[in-house]
Design a protein around this motif. Structure first.
Motif, PDB file in Angstrom:
ATOM      1  N   MET A 154       9.063  48.162  39.382  1.00 36.49           N
ATOM      2  CA  MET A 154       7.918  48.428  38.516  1.00 36.49           C
ATOM      3  C   MET A 154       8.306  48.113  37.075  1.00 36.49           C
ATOM      4  O   MET A 154       9.365  48.519  36.627  1.00 36.49           O
ATOM      5  N   PRO A 155       7.449  47.396  36.342  1.00 37.76           N
ATOM      6  CA  PRO A 155       7.794  47.058  34.967  1.00 37.76           C
ATOM      7  C   PRO A 155       7.931  48.303  34.101  1.00 37.76           C
ATOM      8  O   PRO A 155       7.296  49.311  34.345  1.00 37.76           O
ATOM      9  N   ALA A 156       8.776  48.172  33.126  1.00 37.12           N
ATOM     10  CA  ALA A 156       8.929  49.272  32.174  1.00 37.12           C
ATOM     11  C   ALA A 156       7.577  49.548  31.530  1.00 37.12           C
ATOM     12  O   ALA A 156       6.886  48.635  31.113  1.00 37.12           O
ATOM     13  N   SER A 157       7.242  50.817  31.460  1.00 34.21           N
ATOM     14  CA  SER A 157       5.995  51.141  30.776  1.00 34.21           C
ATOM     15  C   SER A 157       6.228  51.035  29.281  1.00 34.21           C
ATOM     16  O   SER A 157       7.360  51.067  28.809  1.00 34.21           O
ATOM     17  N   LYS A 158       5.148  50.914  28.563  1.00 29.75           N
ATOM     18  CA  LYS A 158       5.258  50.837  27.107  1.00 29.75           C
ATOM     19  C   LYS A 158       5.982  52.063  26.557  1.00 29.75           C
ATOM     20  O   LYS A 158       6.692  51.971  25.575  1.00 29.75           O
ATOM     21  N   ASP A 159       5.811  53.192  27.228  1.00 29.29           N
ATOM     22  CA  ASP A 159       6.431  54.428  26.759  1.00 29.29           C
ATOM     23  C   ASP A 159       7.947  54.408  26.915  1.00 29.29           C
ATOM     24  O   ASP A 159       8.644  55.161  26.246  1.00 29.29           O
ATOM     25  N   ASP A 160       8.465  53.551  27.808  1.00 30.01           N
ATOM     26  CA  ASP A 160       9.910  53.465  28.038  1.00 30.01           C
ATOM     27  C   ASP A 160      10.605  52.542  27.044  1.00 30.01           C
ATOM     28  O   ASP A 160      11.823  52.421  27.069  1.00 30.01           O
ATOM     29  N   LEU A 161       9.834  51.863  26.195  1.00 32.05           N
ATOM     30  CA  LEU A 161      10.395  50.868  25.290  1.00 32.05           C
ATOM     31  C   LEU A 161      10.267  51.311  23.837  1.00 32.05           C
ATOM     32  O   LEU A 161       9.308  52.002  23.480  1.00 32.05           O
ATOM     33  N   PRO A 162      11.200  50.881  22.990  1.00 25.48           N
ATOM     34  CA  PRO A 162      11.019  51.096  21.559  1.00 25.48           C
ATOM     35  C   PRO A 162       9.718  50.416  21.101  1.00 25.48           C
ATOM     36  O   PRO A 162       9.264  49.445  21.724  1.00 25.48           O
ATOM     37  N   PRO A 163       9.103  50.887  20.038  1.00 29.77           N
ATOM     38  CA  PRO A 163       7.802  50.349  19.608  1.00 29.77           C
ATOM     39  C   PRO A 163       7.780  48.832  19.411  1.00 29.77           C
ATOM     40  O   PRO A 163       6.802  48.182  19.792  1.00 29.77           O
ATOM     41  N   ASP A 164       8.844  48.253  18.859  1.00 28.19           N
ATOM     42  CA  ASP A 164       8.827  46.803  18.639  1.00 28.19           C
ATOM     43  C   ASP A 164       8.828  46.046  19.962  1.00 28.19           C
ATOM     44  O   ASP A 164       8.119  45.051  20.124  1.00 28.19           O
ATOM     45  N   LEU A 165       9.594  46.526  20.953  1.00 30.36           N
ATOM     46  CA  LEU A 165       9.608  45.868  22.255  1.00 30.36           C
ATOM     47  C   LEU A 165       8.295  46.085  23.006  1.00 30.36           C
ATOM     48  O   LEU A 165       7.815  45.190  23.700  1.00 30.36           O
ATOM     49  N   ALA A 166       7.711  47.252  22.857  1.00 33.10           N
ATOM     50  CA  ALA A 166       6.408  47.514  23.473  1.00 33.10           C
ATOM     51  C   ALA A 166       5.353  46.569  22.900  1.00 33.10           C
ATOM     52  O   ALA A 166       4.496  46.065  23.630  1.00 33.10           O
ATOM     53  N   GLN A 167       5.453  46.293  21.604  1.00 31.26           N
ATOM     54  CA  GLN A 167       4.506  45.365  20.977  1.00 31.26           C
ATOM     55  C   GLN A 167       4.698  43.952  21.527  1.00 31.26           C
ATOM     56  O   GLN A 167       3.727  43.246  21.815  1.00 31.26           O
ATOM     57  N   PHE A 168       5.954  43.519  21.695  1.00 27.73           N
ATOM     58  CA  PHE A 168       6.208  42.209  22.310  1.00 27.73           C
ATOM     59  C   PHE A 168       5.639  42.170  23.725  1.00 27.73           C
ATOM     60  O   PHE A 168       5.016  41.189  24.135  1.00 27.73           O
ATOM     61  N   ARG A 169       5.839  43.240  24.485  1.00 30.65           N
ATOM     62  CA  ARG A 169       5.333  43.325  25.853  1.00 30.65           C
ATOM     63  C   ARG A 169       3.811  43.169  25.878  1.00 30.65           C
ATOM     64  O   ARG A 169       3.262  42.502  26.748  1.00 30.65           O
ATOM     65  N   ASP A 170       3.146  43.776  24.908  1.00 27.17           N
ATOM     66  CA  ASP A 170       1.688  43.701  24.841  1.00 27.17           C
ATOM     67  C   ASP A 170       1.186  42.261  24.662  1.00 27.17           C
ATOM     68  O   ASP A 170       0.083  41.936  25.100  1.00 27.17           O
ATOM     69  N   GLU A 187      12.051  45.236  32.051  1.00 29.68           N
ATOM     70  CA  GLU A 187      12.602  46.365  32.806  1.00 29.68           C
ATOM     71  C   GLU A 187      14.126  46.356  32.769  1.00 29.68           C
ATOM     72  O   GLU A 187      14.757  47.370  32.472  1.00 29.68           O
ATOM     73  N   PHE A 188      14.737  45.217  33.047  1.00 25.42           N
ATOM     74  CA  PHE A 188      16.195  45.161  33.160  1.00 25.42           C
ATOM     75  C   PHE A 188      16.872  45.069  31.798  1.00 25.42           C
ATOM     76  O   PHE A 188      17.690  45.907  31.442  1.00 25.42           O
ATOM     77  N   SER A 189      16.520  44.038  31.037  1.00 25.73           N
ATOM     78  CA  SER A 189      17.174  43.861  29.732  1.00 25.73           C
ATOM     79  C   SER A 189      16.823  44.988  28.772  1.00 25.73           C
ATOM     80  O   SER A 189      17.638  45.346  27.927  1.00 25.73           O
ATOM     81  N   GLY A 190      15.622  45.522  28.919  1.00 28.80           N
ATOM     82  CA  GLY A 190      15.226  46.629  28.059  1.00 28.80           C
ATOM     83  C   GLY A 190      16.129  47.843  28.214  1.00 28.80           C
ATOM     84  O   GLY A 190      16.307  48.606  27.272  1.00 28.80           O
ATOM     85  N   LYS A 191      16.709  47.996  29.398  1.00 25.65           N
ATOM     86  CA  LYS A 191      17.631  49.111  29.635  1.00 25.65           C
ATOM     87  C   LYS A 191      19.080  48.694  29.419  1.00 25.65           C
ATOM     88  O   LYS A 191      19.864  49.449  28.873  1.00 25.65           O
ATOM     89  N   ILE A 192      19.440  47.505  29.874  1.00 28.50           N
ATOM     90  CA  ILE A 192      20.834  47.074  29.833  1.00 28.50           C
ATOM     91  C   ILE A 192      21.243  46.595  28.442  1.00 28.50           C
ATOM     92  O   ILE A 192      22.308  46.941  27.939  1.00 28.50           O
ATOM     93  N   ASN A 193      20.388  45.761  27.833  1.00 28.17           N
ATOM     94  CA  ASN A 193      20.727  45.222  26.512  1.00 28.17           C
ATOM     95  C   ASN A 193      19.449  44.965  25.723  1.00 28.17           C
ATOM     96  O   ASN A 193      18.977  43.829  25.630  1.00 28.17           O
ATOM     97  N   PRO A 194      18.857  46.014  25.168  1.00 36.27           N
ATOM     98  CA  PRO A 194      17.601  45.845  24.446  1.00 36.27           C
ATOM     99  C   PRO A 194      17.710  44.904  23.247  1.00 36.27           C
ATOM    100  O   PRO A 194      16.726  44.257  22.879  1.00 36.27           O
TER     101      PRO A 194
END
Length: 133
Positions: free
Chosen positions: A1-17, A35-42
């Protein structure tokens, strides 16, 4: 399941959007990257997304033209992601005729490439042999 916006820092959530804005949903490959890089190496994800934003959103080409170009480039590479960029081009206002013209251009460059390269190679070979038949 993809990382939810809530699981990401605001700048990454904005890129995801931006993917959802372009495609109507988050495609599987970027979803896995978030999902993966956001946790392993944001920081890597942040750098990759900054590069994408810099190239995909510019003052040189509008969004439609950018995605028409990406569609053609990915078609030539036989990359299935071409379909997503055709979708993005449509959502940005591309007509079916424009998308088909990109197919025509990609097909022609694919067909003429070997003819051009092969003819140049044979011409060079013939020239080295002294120009005989």
């Amino acid at each position: 399941m993809p990382a939810s916006k809530d699981d990401l820092p605001p700048d990454l959530a904005q890129f995801r959007d931006t993917y959802v804005e372009l495609f109507g949903s988050l495609p599987p490959l970027p979803a896995a990257r978030f999902e993966f890089s956001g946790k392993i190496n944001p920081e890597f994800l942040r750098l990759a997304e900054r590069l994408r934003a810099h190239t995909f959103y510019s003052d040189v080409f509008d969004l439609k033209t950018t995605h028409l170009i990406l569609f053609g480039m990915l078609l030539v590479e036989h990359n299935a992601a071409a379909q997503m960029h055709a979708l993005a081009a449509r959502r940005a206002g591309a007509s079916w005729n424009e998308l088909h013209k990109v197919i025509e251009l990609a097909s022609t460059t694919g067909a003429l490439g070997p003819a051009n390269q092969g003819s140049a190679m044979l011409k060079n070979l013939r020239d080295k042999e002294g120009g005989g038949s």
